[in-house]
Design an enzyme around this catalytic site. Structure first.
Site, short mmCIF file in Angstrom:
data_model
loop_
_atom_site.label_atom_id
_atom_site.label_comp_id
_atom_site.label_asym_id
_atom_site.label_seq_id
_atom_site.Cartn_x
_atom_site.Cartn_y
_atom_site.Cartn_z
N TYR A 224 -3.94 -7.10 16.46
CA TYR A 224 -3.95 -6.15 15.37
C TYR A 224 -5.31 -5.21 15.47
O TYR A 224 -5.21 -3.84 15.10
CB TYR A 224 -4.10 -6.76 14.00
CG TYR A 224 -4.11 -6.00 12.57
CD1 TYR A 224 -2.81 -5.66 12.36
CD2 TYR A 224 -5.28 -6.08 11.93
CE1 TYR A 224 -2.71 -5.19 11.01
CE2 TYR A 224 -5.42 -5.35 10.65
CZ TYR A 224 -3.97 -4.77 10.10
OH TYR A 224 -4.17 -4.36 9.28
N ILE B 6 0.72 -1.32 -0.18
CA ILE B 6 -0.01 0.02 -0.04
C ILE B 6 0.81 1.27 -0.04
O ILE B 6 0.54 2.28 -0.63
CB ILE B 6 -0.91 0.04 1.27
CG1 ILE B 6 -2.12 -0.97 1.13
CG2 ILE B 6 -1.63 1.37 1.37
CD1 ILE B 6 -2.75 -1.42 2.05
P1 NAP Z 1 3.10 -4.49 3.45
O1 NAP Z 1 3.31 -4.90 2.28
O2 NAP Z 1 3.73 -5.91 4.35
O3 NAP Z 1 3.88 -3.27 3.97
C1 NAP Z 1 4.19 -3.03 5.32
C2 NAP Z 1 5.28 -1.90 5.32
O4 NAP Z 1 5.49 -1.40 6.89
C3 NAP Z 1 6.58 -2.52 4.90
O5 NAP Z 1 7.20 -1.43 3.86
C4 NAP Z 1 7.40 -2.61 6.02
O6 NAP Z 1 8.72 -2.41 5.88
C5 NAP Z 1 6.85 -1.27 7.01
N1 NAP Z 1 7.28 -1.69 8.34
C6 NAP Z 1 6.92 -2.92 8.94
N2 NAP Z 1 7.34 -2.88 10.46
C7 NAP Z 1 7.98 -1.33 10.33
C8 NAP Z 1 8.80 -0.71 11.39
N3 NAP Z 1 9.12 -1.04 12.60
N4 NAP Z 1 9.26 0.35 10.97
C9 NAP Z 1 9.24 0.99 9.70
N5 NAP Z 1 8.45 0.33 8.88
C10 NAP Z 1 7.85 -0.74 9.03
O7 NAP Z 1 1.73 -4.45 3.95
P2 NAP Z 1 0.55 -3.63 3.35
O8 NAP Z 1 -0.55 -4.58 3.00
O9 NAP Z 1 1.05 -2.35 2.51
O10 NAP Z 1 -0.02 -2.69 4.65
C11 NAP Z 1 0.27 -1.28 4.85
C12 NAP Z 1 -0.68 -0.88 6.05
O11 NAP Z 1 -1.88 -0.96 5.40
C13 NAP Z 1 -0.43 -1.61 7.30
O12 NAP Z 1 -0.61 -0.65 8.22
C14 NAP Z 1 -1.54 -2.44 7.16
O13 NAP Z 1 -2.03 -2.82 8.52
C15 NAP Z 1 -2.44 -1.95 6.42
N6 NAP Z 1 -3.67 -2.50 5.95
C16 NAP Z 1 -3.54 -3.41 4.90
C17 NAP Z 1 -4.48 -4.05 4.48
C18 NAP Z 1 -4.36 -5.22 3.23
O14 NAP Z 1 -5.35 -5.76 3.07
N7 NAP Z 1 -3.24 -5.27 2.74
C19 NAP Z 1 -6.03 -4.05 5.06
C20 NAP Z 1 -6.04 -3.08 6.06
C21 NAP Z 1 -5.12 -2.40 6.51
P3 NAP Z 1 9.89 -3.41 5.36
O15 NAP Z 1 9.56 -3.66 3.77
O16 NAP Z 1 11.24 -2.88 5.37
O17 NAP Z 1 9.89 -4.85 6.29
#
Ligand code: NAP
Length: 249
Positions: free
Chosen positions: A155, A15
């Site tokens: 979460y 995202i």
């Molecule tokens: P993702 O692809 O796993 O991306 C998560 C990102 O967070 C990665 O860039 C990761 O960095 C970074 N991150 C994790 N721990 C961190 C830390 N301690 N310090 C700095 N960066 C950190 O997940 P996503 O699906 O894009 O999710 C993005 C956001 O949307 C999250 O907050 C998630 O909870 C929320 N969300 C997602 C969904 C969904 O369906 N995908 C639905 C609802 C909400 P690295 O790459 O370096 O590990």
């Protein structure tokens, strides 16, 4: 008008990449944060392939679950690029387990990465936004923070916490030209949801009124709106971007 500067925590993730690209397209200088060394590589390549140059984006490592690290990272980026106008709190992880099996470590890591990070980073930029009388704080919550989800007490609690944080801070800075909003994605096709077993993914899609998972651009479009001048009268809200899943609550 001055070119805005945005910090996107977790900006190289699924995202986060969508958000970073979209803001860069809107002529915002984007700093995409990440934590695992090397995870910025594919992001940088994809941004360059999409035609963005070093004058339009940068990457910055830092564990935003750690207050001290967040403090040092934001101080460094402000010194290098200038004050942050737009903060997108997007860093997040899942460590799912039913509550009876959940370890303290699973609880703490999710709370610190998904919720403490919002405090840790917002704290570094809020004074600058108030001083310049313009700012945008947009935090990525989740539909599961609103309705709960089996195996996600950690979460869902963290994501619900973001909503309380958003409404309270929105009240505190409303008169200062700073808006504070949340976006609650439903199921978005990213590495986070690609980790789900096939059967679980199919069940999820069957329960979405629009009959598909979302894509990062769906969230990025909402961010672009909330970050714009046009959204100056929108604060303290939680924008559901989930294909209608919230209608089943
Ligand atoms: P993702 O692809 O796993 O991306 C998560 C990102 O967070 C990665 O860039 C990761 O960095 C970074 N991150 C994790 N721990 C961190 C830390 N301690 N310090 C700095 N960066 C950190 O997940 P996503 O699906 O894009 O999710 C993005 C956001 O949307 C999250 O907050 C998630 O909870 C929320 N969300 C997602 C969904 C969904 O369906 N995908 C639905 C609802 C909400 P690295 O790459 O370096 O590990």
């Amino acid at each position: 008008m001055k070119r805005r500067i945005a910090l996107v925590t977790g900006g190289v993730g699924g995202i986060g990449t969508g958000i970073s690209r979209r803001l860069a397209k809107e002529n915002v200088f984007v700093i995409a944060n990440y934590v695992i060394p090397g995870s910025e590589g594919p992001f940088v390549e994809a941004m360059r392939a999409a035609g963005f140059s070093d004058a339009q984006f940068a990457v910055m490592a830092g564990d935003v679950s750690d207050f001290k690290v967040a403090e040092e990272m934001v101080a460094q980026l402000i010194a290098q690029y200038g004050p942050v106008d737009i903060l997108i709190n997007c860093a997040g992880i899942t460590r799912d387990a039913s509550f009876r099996k959940m370890s303290l470590e699973q609880w703490r890591s999710v709370m610190s990465t998904n919720l403490d990070s919002v405090f840790n980073v917002t704290k570094q930029v809020i004074e600058g936004m108030v001083a310049q009388e313009w700012g945008r704080i947009i935090s990525i919550s989740s539909v599961n923070g609103v309705k709960g989800a089996f195996g996600q007490t950690n979460y869902a609690a963290a994501k619900a916490g973001i909503l309380g944080f958003t409404k309270s801070l929105a009240l505190e800075v409303a008169k200062k030209g700073v808006t504070v909003n949340a976006i609650s994605p439903g199921f978005i096709d990213t590495p986070m949801t690609q980790a789900m077993p096939d059967a679980a993914r199919s069940a999820v899609i069957a329960a979405i009124p629009i009959e598909r998972m979302g894509v990062p651009a769906d969230i990025a479009n909402a961010v672009a709106y909330l970050a714009s001048n046009e959204a100056s009268y929108v604060t303290g809200t939680n924008l559901a971007v989930n294909g209608g899943v919230h209608l089943y609550q």
